[in-house]
Write a protein that holds these residues in place. Structure first.
Motif, PDB file in Angstrom:
ATOM      1  N   ARG A  67      24.360  44.244  20.266  1.00  0.00           N
ATOM      2  CA  ARG A  67      23.433  45.020  21.132  1.00  0.00           C
ATOM      3  C   ARG A  67      24.234  44.918  22.449  1.00  0.00           C
ATOM      4  O   ARG A  67      25.148  44.332  22.870  1.00  0.00           O
ATOM      5  CB  ARG A  67      22.294  43.999  20.761  1.00  0.00           C
ATOM      6  CG  ARG A  67      21.480  43.203  19.235  1.00  0.00           C
ATOM      7  CD  ARG A  67      20.535  42.165  19.954  1.00  0.00           C
ATOM      8  NE  ARG A  67      20.241  42.371  18.299  1.00  0.00           N
ATOM      9  CZ  ARG A  67      20.596  41.529  16.739  1.00  0.00           C
ATOM     10  NH1 ARG A  67      21.675  40.740  17.849  1.00  0.00           N
ATOM     11  NH2 ARG A  67      19.558  40.932  16.183  1.00  0.00           N
ATOM     12  N   ASN A  68      23.364  45.738  23.292  1.00  0.00           N
ATOM     13  CA  ASN A  68      23.802  45.965  24.742  1.00  0.00           C
ATOM     14  C   ASN A  68      23.665  44.722  25.240  1.00  0.00           C
ATOM     15  O   ASN A  68      22.836  44.091  25.497  1.00  0.00           O
ATOM     16  CB  ASN A  68      23.081  47.344  24.653  1.00  0.00           C
ATOM     17  CG  ASN A  68      23.581  48.480  24.192  1.00  0.00           C
ATOM     18  OD1 ASN A  68      24.439  48.850  24.306  1.00  0.00           O
ATOM     19  ND2 ASN A  68      22.542  49.425  24.366  1.00  0.00           N
ATOM     20  N   ALA A  69      24.104  45.193  26.480  1.00  0.00           N
ATOM     21  CA  ALA A  69      23.585  43.821  27.593  1.00  0.00           C
ATOM     22  C   ALA A  69      22.601  43.710  28.425  1.00  0.00           C
ATOM     23  O   ALA A  69      22.690  44.787  28.312  1.00  0.00           O
ATOM     24  CB  ALA A  69      25.220  44.193  28.066  1.00  0.00           C
ATOM     25  N   VAL A  70      22.779  42.539  28.560  1.00  0.00           N
ATOM     26  CA  VAL A  70      20.847  42.781  29.632  1.00  0.00           C
ATOM     27  C   VAL A  70      21.412  42.208  30.728  1.00  0.00           C
ATOM     28  O   VAL A  70      22.109  41.643  31.462  1.00  0.00           O
ATOM     29  CB  VAL A  70      20.067  41.184  28.895  1.00  0.00           C
ATOM     30  CG1 VAL A  70      19.007  41.286  29.827  1.00  0.00           C
ATOM     31  CG2 VAL A  70      19.681  41.428  27.780  1.00  0.00           C
ATOM     32  N   ASP A 104      10.071  42.695  32.361  1.00  0.00           N
ATOM     33  CA  ASP A 104      10.764  43.222  30.953  1.00  0.00           C
ATOM     34  C   ASP A 104      11.024  42.447  29.753  1.00  0.00           C
ATOM     35  O   ASP A 104      11.797  40.905  29.842  1.00  0.00           O
ATOM     36  CB  ASP A 104      12.545  44.252  30.938  1.00  0.00           C
ATOM     37  CG  ASP A 104      11.467  44.891  31.765  1.00  0.00           C
ATOM     38  OD1 ASP A 104      10.644  45.936  32.333  1.00  0.00           O
ATOM     39  OD2 ASP A 104      12.902  45.785  32.876  1.00  0.00           O
ATOM     40  N   ARG A 105      10.904  42.922  28.652  1.00  0.00           N
ATOM     41  CA  ARG A 105      10.715  41.477  27.091  1.00  0.00           C
ATOM     42  C   ARG A 105      12.067  42.449  26.881  1.00  0.00           C
ATOM     43  O   ARG A 105      12.356  43.381  26.197  1.00  0.00           O
ATOM     44  CB  ARG A 105       9.540  41.714  26.424  1.00  0.00           C
ATOM     45  CG  ARG A 105       8.111  41.609  27.103  1.00  0.00           C
ATOM     46  CD  ARG A 105       8.485  40.219  26.897  1.00  0.00           C
ATOM     47  NE  ARG A 105       7.426  40.062  28.103  1.00  0.00           N
ATOM     48  CZ  ARG A 105       6.881  38.862  28.229  1.00  0.00           C
ATOM     49  NH1 ARG A 105       7.540  37.642  28.257  1.00  0.00           N
ATOM     50  NH2 ARG A 105       5.806  37.980  28.843  1.00  0.00           N
ATOM     51  N   VAL A 106      13.433  41.616  27.321  1.00  0.00           N
ATOM     52  CA  VAL A 106      14.312  43.226  26.815  1.00  0.00           C
ATOM     53  C   VAL A 106      15.103  43.112  25.445  1.00  0.00           C
ATOM     54  O   VAL A 106      16.293  43.582  25.337  1.00  0.00           O
ATOM     55  CB  VAL A 106      15.896  41.965  28.228  1.00  0.00           C
ATOM     56  CG1 VAL A 106      15.170  41.985  28.982  1.00  0.00           C
ATOM     57  CG2 VAL A 106      15.915  40.340  27.837  1.00  0.00           C
ATOM     58  N   LEU A 107      14.835  41.460  24.797  1.00  0.00           N
ATOM     59  CA  LEU A 107      15.283  41.669  23.077  1.00  0.00           C
ATOM     60  C   LEU A 107      14.630  41.648  22.325  1.00  0.00           C
ATOM     61  O   LEU A 107      14.428  41.690  21.395  1.00  0.00           O
ATOM     62  CB  LEU A 107      15.812  40.060  23.261  1.00  0.00           C
ATOM     63  CG  LEU A 107      16.752  39.925  23.622  1.00  0.00           C
ATOM     64  CD1 LEU A 107      17.009  38.513  24.012  1.00  0.00           C
ATOM     65  CD2 LEU A 107      18.161  40.741  23.672  1.00  0.00           C
ATOM     66  N   ILE A 188      25.592  37.506  35.839  1.00  0.00           N
ATOM     67  CA  ILE A 188      25.853  39.231  36.635  1.00  0.00           C
ATOM     68  C   ILE A 188      24.808  39.981  35.035  1.00  0.00           C
ATOM     69  O   ILE A 188      23.996  40.875  35.237  1.00  0.00           O
ATOM     70  CB  ILE A 188      27.621  40.004  35.617  1.00  0.00           C
ATOM     71  CG1 ILE A 188      27.693  39.231  37.037  1.00  0.00           C
ATOM     72  CG2 ILE A 188      27.008  41.643  36.333  1.00  0.00           C
ATOM     73  CD1 ILE A 188      27.520  39.562  38.639  1.00  0.00           C
ATOM     74  N   SER A 189      25.457  39.499  34.148  1.00  0.00           N
ATOM     75  CA  SER A 189      24.567  40.134  33.118  1.00  0.00           C
ATOM     76  C   SER A 189      24.761  39.056  31.389  1.00  0.00           C
ATOM     77  O   SER A 189      25.584  38.132  31.411  1.00  0.00           O
ATOM     78  CB  SER A 189      25.106  41.203  32.422  1.00  0.00           C
ATOM     79  OG  SER A 189      26.427  41.432  32.194  1.00  0.00           O
ATOM     80  N   LEU A 190      24.706  39.678  30.488  1.00  0.00           N
ATOM     81  CA  LEU A 190      24.620  39.068  29.037  1.00  0.00           C
ATOM     82  C   LEU A 190      24.528  39.483  27.504  1.00  0.00           C
ATOM     83  O   LEU A 190      24.323  40.745  28.009  1.00  0.00           O
ATOM     84  CB  LEU A 190      23.578  37.864  29.288  1.00  0.00           C
ATOM     85  CG  LEU A 190      23.632  36.936  27.843  1.00  0.00           C
ATOM     86  CD1 LEU A 190      24.054  35.007  28.233  1.00  0.00           C
ATOM     87  CD2 LEU A 190      21.754  35.919  26.645  1.00  0.00           C
ATOM     88  N   TRP A 191      26.119  39.259  27.301  1.00  0.00           N
ATOM     89  CA  TRP A 191      26.170  40.252  26.193  1.00  0.00           C
ATOM     90  C   TRP A 191      26.505  40.000  25.209  1.00  0.00           C
ATOM     91  O   TRP A 191      26.385  38.873  25.255  1.00  0.00           O
ATOM     92  CB  TRP A 191      27.381  41.180  27.141  1.00  0.00           C
ATOM     93  CG  TRP A 191      28.539  40.326  27.125  1.00  0.00           C
ATOM     94  CD1 TRP A 191      28.981  39.162  28.403  1.00  0.00           C
ATOM     95  CD2 TRP A 191      30.074  40.672  26.152  1.00  0.00           C
ATOM     96  NE1 TRP A 191      30.119  38.949  27.597  1.00  0.00           N
ATOM     97  CE2 TRP A 191      30.827  39.480  26.569  1.00  0.00           C
ATOM     98  CE3 TRP A 191      30.416  41.191  25.351  1.00  0.00           C
ATOM     99  CZ2 TRP A 191      32.652  39.463  26.138  1.00  0.00           C
ATOM    100  CZ3 TRP A 191      31.870  40.748  24.433  1.00  0.00           C
ATOM    101  CH2 TRP A 191      32.652  40.030  24.985  1.00  0.00           C
ATOM    102  N   ASN A 192      26.955  40.550  24.107  1.00  0.00           N
ATOM    103  CA  ASN A 192      26.575  40.469  22.941  1.00  0.00           C
ATOM    104  C   ASN A 192      28.001  40.574  22.177  1.00  0.00           C
ATOM    105  O   ASN A 192      28.562  41.400  21.380  1.00  0.00           O
ATOM    106  CB  ASN A 192      25.644  40.615  22.438  1.00  0.00           C
ATOM    107  CG  ASN A 192      25.086  40.062  20.637  1.00  0.00           C
ATOM    108  OD1 ASN A 192      25.175  41.025  20.007  1.00  0.00           O
ATOM    109  ND2 ASN A 192      26.177  39.240  20.217  1.00  0.00           N
ATOM    110  N   PRO A 193      28.868  39.052  22.275  1.00  0.00           N
ATOM    111  CA  PRO A 193      30.264  40.057  21.340  1.00  0.00           C
ATOM    112  C   PRO A 193      30.251  39.732  19.899  1.00  0.00           C
ATOM    113  O   PRO A 193      31.173  40.258  19.150  1.00  0.00           O
ATOM    114  CB  PRO A 193      31.206  38.550  21.996  1.00  0.00           C
ATOM    115  CG  PRO A 193      30.048  37.660  22.258  1.00  0.00           C
ATOM    116  CD  PRO A 193      28.860  38.133  22.756  1.00  0.00           C
TER     117      PRO A 193
END
Length: 206
Positions: A67-70, A104-107, A188-193
């Motif tokens: 998934r893309n980063a938030v 924003d409901r980001v997920l 900065i952001s949250l990302w999904n590895p």
């Protein structure tokens, strides 16, 4: 002199006008250099991406972000991040005024996703394992950007409390008195590895 950004009333210059997107790049750690920060003494925390160990890792082969980063930004300051201390002390209304896309409901685009696991892989503290769940569907619906940011910041505050009692394997990013404190951290952001594993892209104001 350190450049100070007023979190409630930032002065927005023309060159800082945001072309904001709800979702950032998939892997912000590799896509944004330290020189991109407006504050000169802000440095990105180097973290190794989470990958599962053992047999599961070798057989799955799924190592790309799913998934893309938030992203988390002050209004008018794209890709500059948001103070974790501010996230912990500000209320919901204040964050809605301060954060870009706070409500924003980001997920929400992943309706089957009910919970994620946040991994902290701080350099020198890899032996201090930190993996904690965050519920991303609440009684009010999918979690908002601001609420997600607050949950991440709380995890880092607790991690710092734990880590400062331990001896780091490397002194360069040492946590605690005379080193890096929670007040210096910027989200900065949250990302999904991998799968339901997520990591925060973090900077430090030295």
């Amino acid at each position: 002199m350190t450049h100070y950004v007023n979190p409630l009333h930032p002065s927005v210059h023309a060159e800082n006008t945001s072309n904001y997107s709800t979702l950032g790049s998939a892997n912000p750690i590799s896509s944004l250099s330290a020189s991109a920060f407006m504050i000169p003494n802000r440095r990105r925390l180097p973290q190794t991406p989470y990958t599962p160990s053992g047999k599961w890792k070798s057989t799955s082969g799924r190592m790309q972000p799913l998934r893309n980063a938030v992203a988390f930004d002050l209004n008018g300051y794209e890709k500059q991040g948001f103070s974790m201390q501010e996230l912990c002390v500000r209320g919901e209304y204040a964050l809605e005024q301060m954060m870009q896309g706070a409500t924003d409901r980001v997920l929400a685009h992943a309706p089957h996703l009910r919970k994620i696991t946040v991994h902290i892989r701080w350099p020198g503290y890899e032996h201090t394992e930190w993996a904690r769940p965050i519920e991303v569907v609440t009684s009010r619906g999918p979690i908002s950007r601001a609420a997600l940011a607050q949950a991440i910041a709380i995890n880092f505050a607790r991690f710092c409390e734990k880590a400062q009692m331990e001896r780091p394997q490397s002194p360069h990013w040492r946590i605690g008195h005379g080193g890096i404190t929670f007040e210096k951290l910027v989200l900065i952001s949250l990302w999904n590895p991998f799968e339901d594993a997520w990591q925060a892209d973090v900077a430090v104001d030295f």
